[in-house]
Motif scaffolding. Sequence first.
Motif, short mmCIF file in Angstrom:
data_model
loop_
_atom_site.label_atom_id
_atom_site.label_comp_id
_atom_site.label_asym_id
_atom_site.label_seq_id
_atom_site.Cartn_x
_atom_site.Cartn_y
_atom_site.Cartn_z
N ARG A 232 0.81 -1.22 0.00
CA ARG A 232 0.00 0.00 0.00
C ARG A 232 0.85 1.27 0.00
NH1 ARG A 232 -4.51 -0.47 4.42
NH2 ARG A 232 -4.81 1.60 3.61
N ILE A 233 2.11 1.16 -0.38
CA ILE A 233 3.00 2.33 -0.37
C ILE A 233 2.47 3.38 -1.33
CG2 ILE A 233 5.31 3.16 -0.96
CD1 ILE A 233 6.29 0.37 -0.15
N GLY A 234 2.42 4.60 -0.85
CA GLY A 234 1.99 5.71 -1.70
C GLY A 234 3.19 6.48 -2.21
N GLN A 235 3.00 7.26 -3.21
CA GLN A 235 4.06 8.12 -3.73
C GLN A 235 4.08 9.39 -2.91
OE1 GLN A 235 6.21 7.30 -5.87
NE2 GLN A 235 5.30 5.45 -6.66
N GLY A 236 5.28 9.91 -2.62
CA GLY A 236 5.41 11.16 -1.90
C GLY A 236 4.91 11.04 -0.48
N GLY A 237 4.03 11.98 -0.05
CA GLY A 237 3.54 11.98 1.32
C GLY A 237 2.32 11.12 1.48
N GLN A 238 1.97 10.87 2.69
CA GLN A 238 0.75 10.14 2.98
C GLN A 238 0.09 10.82 4.17
OE1 GLN A 238 0.89 6.32 4.85
NE2 GLN A 238 2.93 6.64 5.64
N ALA A 239 -1.21 10.78 4.17
CA ALA A 239 -1.94 11.31 5.31
C ALA A 239 -2.70 10.17 5.93
CB ALA A 239 -2.88 12.41 4.87
N SER A 240 -2.81 10.19 7.22
CA SER A 240 -3.57 9.17 7.92
C SER A 240 -4.55 9.86 8.84
CB SER A 240 -2.63 8.25 8.69
OG SER A 240 -1.89 8.97 9.64
N PRO A 241 -5.55 9.13 9.36
CA PRO A 241 -6.52 9.74 10.24
C PRO A 241 -5.84 10.49 11.37
CG PRO A 241 -7.18 7.51 9.71
CD PRO A 241 -5.80 7.72 9.15
N GLY A 242 -6.42 11.60 11.74
CA GLY A 242 -5.86 12.38 12.83
C GLY A 242 -4.84 13.40 12.32
N GLY A 243 -4.71 13.52 10.98
CA GLY A 243 -3.83 14.53 10.42
C GLY A 243 -2.36 14.13 10.37
N GLN A 244 -2.03 12.90 10.75
CA GLN A 244 -0.62 12.49 10.68
C GLN A 244 -0.20 12.41 9.22
OE1 GLN A 244 0.64 9.26 13.27
NE2 GLN A 244 -1.47 9.16 13.94
N ALA A 245 1.04 12.77 8.96
CA ALA A 245 1.56 12.73 7.59
C ALA A 245 3.00 12.26 7.62
CB ALA A 245 1.47 14.10 6.95
N ILE A 246 3.38 11.52 6.56
CA ILE A 246 4.75 11.08 6.38
C ILE A 246 5.16 11.46 4.97
CG2 ILE A 246 6.29 9.09 6.21
CD1 ILE A 246 4.43 7.67 8.21
N SER A 247 6.31 12.09 4.85
CA SER A 247 6.82 12.48 3.55
C SER A 247 8.29 12.06 3.45
CB SER A 247 6.70 14.00 3.37
OG SER A 247 7.28 14.38 2.14
N VAL A 248 8.57 11.14 2.53
CA VAL A 248 9.95 10.71 2.30
C VAL A 248 10.52 11.62 1.22
CG1 VAL A 248 11.44 8.81 1.58
CG2 VAL A 248 9.40 8.33 2.95
N GLN A 249 11.53 12.44 1.61
CA GLN A 249 12.10 13.41 0.67
C GLN A 249 13.22 12.82 -0.18
OE1 GLN A 249 12.03 14.60 4.15
NE2 GLN A 249 10.05 15.52 3.78
N ARG A 250 13.95 11.86 0.37
CA ARG A 250 15.09 11.30 -0.36
C ARG A 250 15.20 9.83 -0.01
NH1 ARG A 250 19.73 10.53 1.98
NH2 ARG A 250 19.45 12.19 3.47
N ALA A 251 15.34 9.00 -1.04
CA ALA A 251 15.54 7.56 -0.82
C ALA A 251 16.93 7.35 -0.24
CB ALA A 251 15.39 6.80 -2.13
N GLY A 252 17.10 6.22 0.41
CA GLY A 252 18.40 5.88 0.98
C GLY A 252 18.57 4.39 1.06
N GLY A 253 19.66 3.97 1.63
CA GLY A 253 19.92 2.55 1.80
C GLY A 253 19.25 2.03 3.05
N ALA A 254 19.30 0.73 3.22
CA ALA A 254 18.66 0.11 4.37
C ALA A 254 19.63 -0.72 5.20
CB ALA A 254 17.50 -0.77 3.90
N GLN A 255 20.90 -0.73 4.82
CA GLN A 255 21.88 -1.56 5.51
C GLN A 255 22.80 -0.71 6.39
OE1 GLN A 255 21.52 -4.86 5.30
NE2 GLN A 255 19.80 -4.37 3.98
N VAL A 256 23.40 -1.36 7.38
CA VAL A 256 24.35 -0.67 8.26
C VAL A 256 25.47 -0.08 7.39
CG1 VAL A 256 26.07 -1.00 10.08
CG2 VAL A 256 23.82 -2.10 10.26
N GLY A 257 25.79 1.18 7.67
CA GLY A 257 26.82 1.88 6.93
C GLY A 257 26.28 2.75 5.81
N GLN A 258 25.03 2.54 5.42
CA GLN A 258 24.44 3.32 4.33
C GLN A 258 23.70 4.54 4.86
OE1 GLN A 258 22.00 0.33 2.36
NE2 GLN A 258 23.63 -0.05 0.87
N GLN A 259 23.60 5.54 4.00
CA GLN A 259 22.81 6.73 4.31
C GLN A 259 21.34 6.34 4.23
OE1 GLN A 259 24.29 9.66 5.11
NE2 GLN A 259 22.32 10.58 5.56
N ALA A 260 20.57 6.61 5.28
CA ALA A 260 19.15 6.25 5.32
C ALA A 260 18.32 7.28 4.56
CB ALA A 260 18.68 6.17 6.76
N ALA A 261 17.08 6.94 4.30
CA ALA A 261 16.14 7.86 3.67
C ALA A 261 15.95 9.08 4.56
CB ALA A 261 14.80 7.16 3.45
#
Length: 194
Positions: free
Chosen positions: A36-65
């Motif tokens: 159910r991943i959305g593009q850009g930001g997401q809004a959820s009930p209660g006004g919460q929002a998540i916006s991923v501005q830059r992708a990143g790695g997921a492993q130790v030593g990598q720059q995260a999103a």
Amino acid sequence: MTRAPRRAPSRMRRRWPWLAVAGVATAALLVVAVARIGQGGQASPGGQAISVQRAGGAQVGQQAAAFTATTSAGGRVTLPAGKPAVLLFMAAWCEPLLEASALDRIERQAGSRVVVLAVDVDPSEPAEDLRRFAGKVGARYGFVQDRQGALAAAFGVRALDSTVVLDAAGRIVYRDAAPTGEAMLRSALAKAGL
């Protein structure tokens, strides 16, 4: 000829079906969340929002999103934050009480020198359940609902109770996919510069 008496099934054999069901349920939940991943930001009930501005790695030593999230209490969290951070990917119904409580103690002791964020990855979890869990733990740190799976996908999370520790620049210094004890959390944060 004498037969040996039959032994009762071990505890592990009796628990095995329940553990298997729990594992399959957790995997299914995460598949639904990531699907159910959305593009850009997401809004959820209660006004919460998540916006991923830059992708990143997921492993130790990598720059995260890099992302910005609005917590259930209305606070705003932006990472990287210029200070160490801990992300706990969880679900309130799973009740990761020990780790959530340990993070609360760490956050109270470190204060503004660390960012702690609990990310609820269950897309169907009522906001009230998350608030109730936060109250049960007594946590002052932020809780956010990742209803579309944006953060779980950005951080490569595939299991509940996954923890990711970032340094001040947003580089991953520690990650796991199981409940983490307080001593290990403190050790990981020391690596992150806390």
